[in-house]
Motif scaffolding. Structure first.
Motif, PDB file in Angstrom:
ATOM      1  N   LYS A  98      84.444  66.974  57.611  1.00  0.00           N
ATOM      2  CA  LYS A  98      85.844  66.557  57.982  1.00  0.00           C
ATOM      3  C   LYS A  98      86.229  67.241  59.089  1.00  0.00           C
ATOM      4  CE  LYS A  98      87.156  64.380  53.548  1.00  0.00           C
ATOM      5  NZ  LYS A  98      86.008  64.965  52.597  1.00  0.00           N
ATOM      6  N   LEU A  99      86.804  66.730  60.009  1.00  0.00           N
ATOM      7  CA  LEU A  99      87.242  67.291  61.242  1.00  0.00           C
ATOM      8  C   LEU A  99      88.844  67.268  61.183  1.00  0.00           C
ATOM      9  CD1 LEU A  99      84.675  66.881  64.182  1.00  0.00           C
ATOM     10  CD2 LEU A  99      84.912  68.753  62.627  1.00  0.00           C
ATOM     11  N   HIS A 100      89.737  68.085  61.249  1.00  0.00           N
ATOM     12  CA  HIS A 100      91.226  68.185  60.956  1.00  0.00           C
ATOM     13  C   HIS A 100      91.884  68.379  62.049  1.00  0.00           C
ATOM     14  CE1 HIS A 100      90.419  68.343  56.496  1.00  0.00           C
ATOM     15  NE2 HIS A 100      89.550  69.099  56.734  1.00  0.00           N
ATOM     16  N   GLY A 101      93.064  67.880  62.467  1.00  0.00           N
ATOM     17  CA  GLY A 101      94.026  68.098  63.473  1.00  0.00           C
ATOM     18  C   GLY A 101      95.104  68.880  62.836  1.00  0.00           C
ATOM     19  N   PRO A 102      96.125  68.942  63.943  1.00  0.00           N
ATOM     20  CA  PRO A 102      97.215  69.930  63.655  1.00  0.00           C
ATOM     21  C   PRO A 102      97.863  70.019  62.550  1.00  0.00           C
ATOM     22  CG  PRO A 102      97.097  68.885  66.073  1.00  0.00           C
ATOM     23  CD  PRO A 102      96.163  68.133  65.267  1.00  0.00           C
ATOM     24  N   ALA A 125      82.259  86.013  63.759  1.00  0.00           N
ATOM     25  CA  ALA A 125      81.167  85.200  64.164  1.00  0.00           C
ATOM     26  C   ALA A 125      81.514  83.530  64.336  1.00  0.00           C
ATOM     27  CB  ALA A 125      79.848  85.302  63.217  1.00  0.00           C
ATOM     28  N   ILE A 126      82.688  83.451  63.793  1.00  0.00           N
ATOM     29  CA  ILE A 126      82.901  81.781  63.931  1.00  0.00           C
ATOM     30  C   ILE A 126      83.760  81.606  65.317  1.00  0.00           C
ATOM     31  CG2 ILE A 126      84.250  80.135  62.961  1.00  0.00           C
ATOM     32  CD1 ILE A 126      84.246  81.646  60.127  1.00  0.00           C
ATOM     33  N   LYS A 127      83.142  80.661  65.813  1.00  0.00           N
ATOM     34  CA  LYS A 127      83.623  79.954  67.030  1.00  0.00           C
ATOM     35  C   LYS A 127      82.972  78.612  67.572  1.00  0.00           C
ATOM     36  CE  LYS A 127      81.139  82.605  70.659  1.00  0.00           C
ATOM     37  NZ  LYS A 127      80.648  83.843  70.278  1.00  0.00           N
ATOM     38  N   PRO A 128      83.837  77.880  68.433  1.00  0.00           N
ATOM     39  CA  PRO A 128      83.109  76.631  68.662  1.00  0.00           C
ATOM     40  C   PRO A 128      81.598  76.791  69.281  1.00  0.00           C
ATOM     41  CG  PRO A 128      85.380  76.519  69.331  1.00  0.00           C
ATOM     42  CD  PRO A 128      85.088  77.744  68.902  1.00  0.00           C
ATOM     43  N   GLY A 129      80.823  76.298  68.863  1.00  0.00           N
ATOM     44  CA  GLY A 129      79.368  76.275  69.572  1.00  0.00           C
ATOM     45  C   GLY A 129      78.397  77.426  68.722  1.00  0.00           C
ATOM     46  N   ALA A 130      79.117  78.301  67.898  1.00  0.00           N
ATOM     47  CA  ALA A 130      78.444  79.073  67.180  1.00  0.00           C
ATOM     48  C   ALA A 130      77.572  78.243  65.993  1.00  0.00           C
ATOM     49  CB  ALA A 130      79.212  80.192  66.691  1.00  0.00           C
ATOM     50  N   ARG A 131      76.769  78.962  65.109  1.00  0.00           N
ATOM     51  CA  ARG A 131      75.986  78.289  64.187  1.00  0.00           C
ATOM     52  C   ARG A 131      76.417  78.676  62.933  1.00  0.00           C
ATOM     53  NH1 ARG A 131      72.114  73.969  65.523  1.00  0.00           N
ATOM     54  NH2 ARG A 131      72.007  73.898  67.710  1.00  0.00           N
ATOM     55  N   GLU A 165      74.381  74.471  60.913  1.00  0.00           N
ATOM     56  CA  GLU A 165      75.112  73.466  61.298  1.00  0.00           C
ATOM     57  C   GLU A 165      76.058  74.082  62.646  1.00  0.00           C
ATOM     58  OE1 GLU A 165      76.096  69.702  61.444  1.00  0.00           O
ATOM     59  OE2 GLU A 165      75.461  70.238  59.281  1.00  0.00           O
ATOM     60  N   ARG A 166      76.279  73.337  63.550  1.00  0.00           N
ATOM     61  CA  ARG A 166      76.992  73.682  64.627  1.00  0.00           C
ATOM     62  C   ARG A 166      78.641  73.739  64.369  1.00  0.00           C
ATOM     63  NH1 ARG A 166      75.244  74.646  69.833  1.00  0.00           N
ATOM     64  NH2 ARG A 166      73.341  73.284  69.695  1.00  0.00           N
ATOM     65  N   LEU A 167      79.149  74.891  64.818  1.00  0.00           N
ATOM     66  CA  LEU A 167      80.519  74.999  64.435  1.00  0.00           C
ATOM     67  C   LEU A 167      81.313  74.206  65.483  1.00  0.00           C
ATOM     68  CD1 LEU A 167      80.688  78.664  63.131  1.00  0.00           C
ATOM     69  CD2 LEU A 167      80.192  76.598  61.763  1.00  0.00           C
ATOM     70  N   ILE A 182      88.761  76.175  62.407  1.00  0.00           N
ATOM     71  CA  ILE A 182      87.964  76.593  63.612  1.00  0.00           C
ATOM     72  C   ILE A 182      89.006  75.973  64.585  1.00  0.00           C
ATOM     73  CG2 ILE A 182      85.958  76.082  65.078  1.00  0.00           C
ATOM     74  CD1 ILE A 182      84.277  76.141  62.806  1.00  0.00           C
ATOM     75  N   THR A 183      89.382  76.878  65.568  1.00  0.00           N
ATOM     76  CA  THR A 183      90.399  76.343  66.775  1.00  0.00           C
ATOM     77  C   THR A 183      89.465  76.182  67.926  1.00  0.00           C
ATOM     78  OG1 THR A 183      90.629  78.752  67.634  1.00  0.00           O
ATOM     79  CG2 THR A 183      91.989  77.729  65.633  1.00  0.00           C
ATOM     80  N   GLU A 184      90.183  75.619  68.992  1.00  0.00           N
ATOM     81  CA  GLU A 184      89.381  75.334  70.260  1.00  0.00           C
ATOM     82  C   GLU A 184      88.735  76.648  70.715  1.00  0.00           C
ATOM     83  OE1 GLU A 184      88.729  72.477  71.681  1.00  0.00           O
ATOM     84  OE2 GLU A 184      90.054  71.294  70.168  1.00  0.00           O
ATOM     85  N   THR A 185      89.361  77.860  70.434  1.00  0.00           N
ATOM     86  CA  THR A 185      88.806  79.091  71.026  1.00  0.00           C
ATOM     87  C   THR A 185      87.916  79.873  70.275  1.00  0.00           C
ATOM     88  OG1 THR A 185      91.145  79.763  70.932  1.00  0.00           O
ATOM     89  CG2 THR A 185      90.466  78.959  73.154  1.00  0.00           C
ATOM     90  N   GLY A 186      88.404  80.029  68.817  1.00  0.00           N
ATOM     91  CA  GLY A 186      87.967  80.744  67.863  1.00  0.00           C
ATOM     92  C   GLY A 186      88.154  80.298  66.490  1.00  0.00           C
ATOM     93  N   VAL A 187      88.734  81.092  65.639  1.00  0.00           N
ATOM     94  CA  VAL A 187      89.151  80.931  64.170  1.00  0.00           C
ATOM     95  C   VAL A 187      90.241  81.196  63.842  1.00  0.00           C
ATOM     96  CG1 VAL A 187      88.285  83.149  63.556  1.00  0.00           C
ATOM     97  CG2 VAL A 187      88.184  81.374  61.779  1.00  0.00           C
TER      98      VAL A 187
END
Ligand code: MF3
Ligand code: CO
Ligand code: CO
Length: 280
Positions: free
Chosen positions: A21-25, A154-160, A208-210, A255-260
């Motif tokens: 599930k991908l969550h919003g604000p 280590a968590i940010k968009p694009g990491a695994r 999985e890609r984050l 996970i946010t747009e820039t990190g965690v």
């Protein structure tokens, strides 16, 4: 547009799903509130974790605190569990059941609490030391905390997911400790235990890609001895097979747009026993 393997949380069924599930604000706001109450509960417990106190007393304090704070204990009646917290002492890896047994000087104990606030789950755990503890116990707790934090960093968009697991495993194994593989972190939100499984070991670049909007726990269990666990006859209590000491920390993160974002940071700054001021 949502990539394959993911689902918009607002359109998802209100149960665990194979899609992530991908969550919003709104979800992030809800998780902030739930995470804060859970972390405040662990802060409140700190001065009570002393020799002579029964783990059932700690459970009573936690339940009253959560209810007074407008939350509901998520573990109460979850799959037949009858308590607010898990209290995992010394060689207990996780899911230790509170009871009429007193803590004693030198024990190390993990307290794990999950609260539901406005439908959102805040899940966090920390280690506490009962009076002065042996240096090797203190070191195990410090290394476990640092392992969790390296995983979170280590968590940010694009990491695994494998990047997260590898960061945890490398730090723990560098000290010749072992990472438990039988239990993992989990997606959460309106659901307590959802996909994905968050393994606390792995290989960089794999898994999985984050993606921004993912919400899950990071909750590594680290043993002084071997990684093998055994389940006691109560059906809950997991112990190290070699009866070596075990430690665990847990945060709920998004996970946010820039990190965690960490939802369960201690407002009082009581992250590890070292910083709690309760030990020397
Ligand atoms: N809080 C635990 C976790 O981190 C789950 C405990 S389930 C219970 O996922 F039923 F044992 F409470
Ligand atoms: Co959890
Ligand atoms: Co937990």
């Amino acid at each position: 547009m949502i990539e394959a393997g993911f689902i918009n949380a607002t359109e998802a069924p209100p149960r665990a799903t194979p899609q992530i599930k991908l969550h919003g604000p709104e979800a992030f706001a809800g998780m902030r509130k739930a995470g804060r109450l859970a972390a405040e509960c662990l802060d409140m417990l700190a001065p009570h974790v002393v020799a002579g106190v029964m783990t059932s007393t700690i459970d009573d304090l936690a339940r009253e605190f959560v209810l007074a704070g407008g939350g509901v204990p998520a573990c109460l009646f979850y799959k037949g569990y009858r308590h607010t917290v898990c209290t995992s002492v010394n060689h207990v890896v996780c899911h230790g059941i509170p009871g009429p047994k007193a803590l004693k000087e030198g024990d190390i104990v993990n307290i794990d609490v999950t609260v539901i606030v406005d439908g959102w789950h805040g899940d966090t755990s920390r280690m506490y030391s009962v009076g002065g503890v042996k240096r090797k116990a203190m070191r195990l707790m410090d290394v476990t905390y640092e392992s969790m934090m390296r995983g979170i960093e280590a968590i940010k968009p694009g990491a695994r997911l494998g990047d997260l697991g590898a960061a945890i495993q490398e730090h723990a194994e560098r000290q010749r400790y072992s990472v438990v593989e039988a239990f993992c972190g989990h997606g959460l939100g309106r659901v307590f235990h959802d996909s994905p499984n968050i393994l606390h070991f792995g290989r960089r670049g794999q898994g999985e890609r984050l993606v921004p909007g993912m919400i899950f726990t990071v909750e590594p269990m680290v043993n002084l001895g071997r990684l093998d666990v055994a389940l006691l006859a109560d059906g809950w209590t997991a112990v190290t097979r070699d009866r070596s000491l075990s430690a665990q920390y847990e945060h709920s993160v998004g996970i946010t747009e820039t990190g965690v974002e960490i939802f369960t940071l201690s407002p009082a700054g009581l992250h590890t026993p070292h910083e709690s001021g309760l030990t020397d």
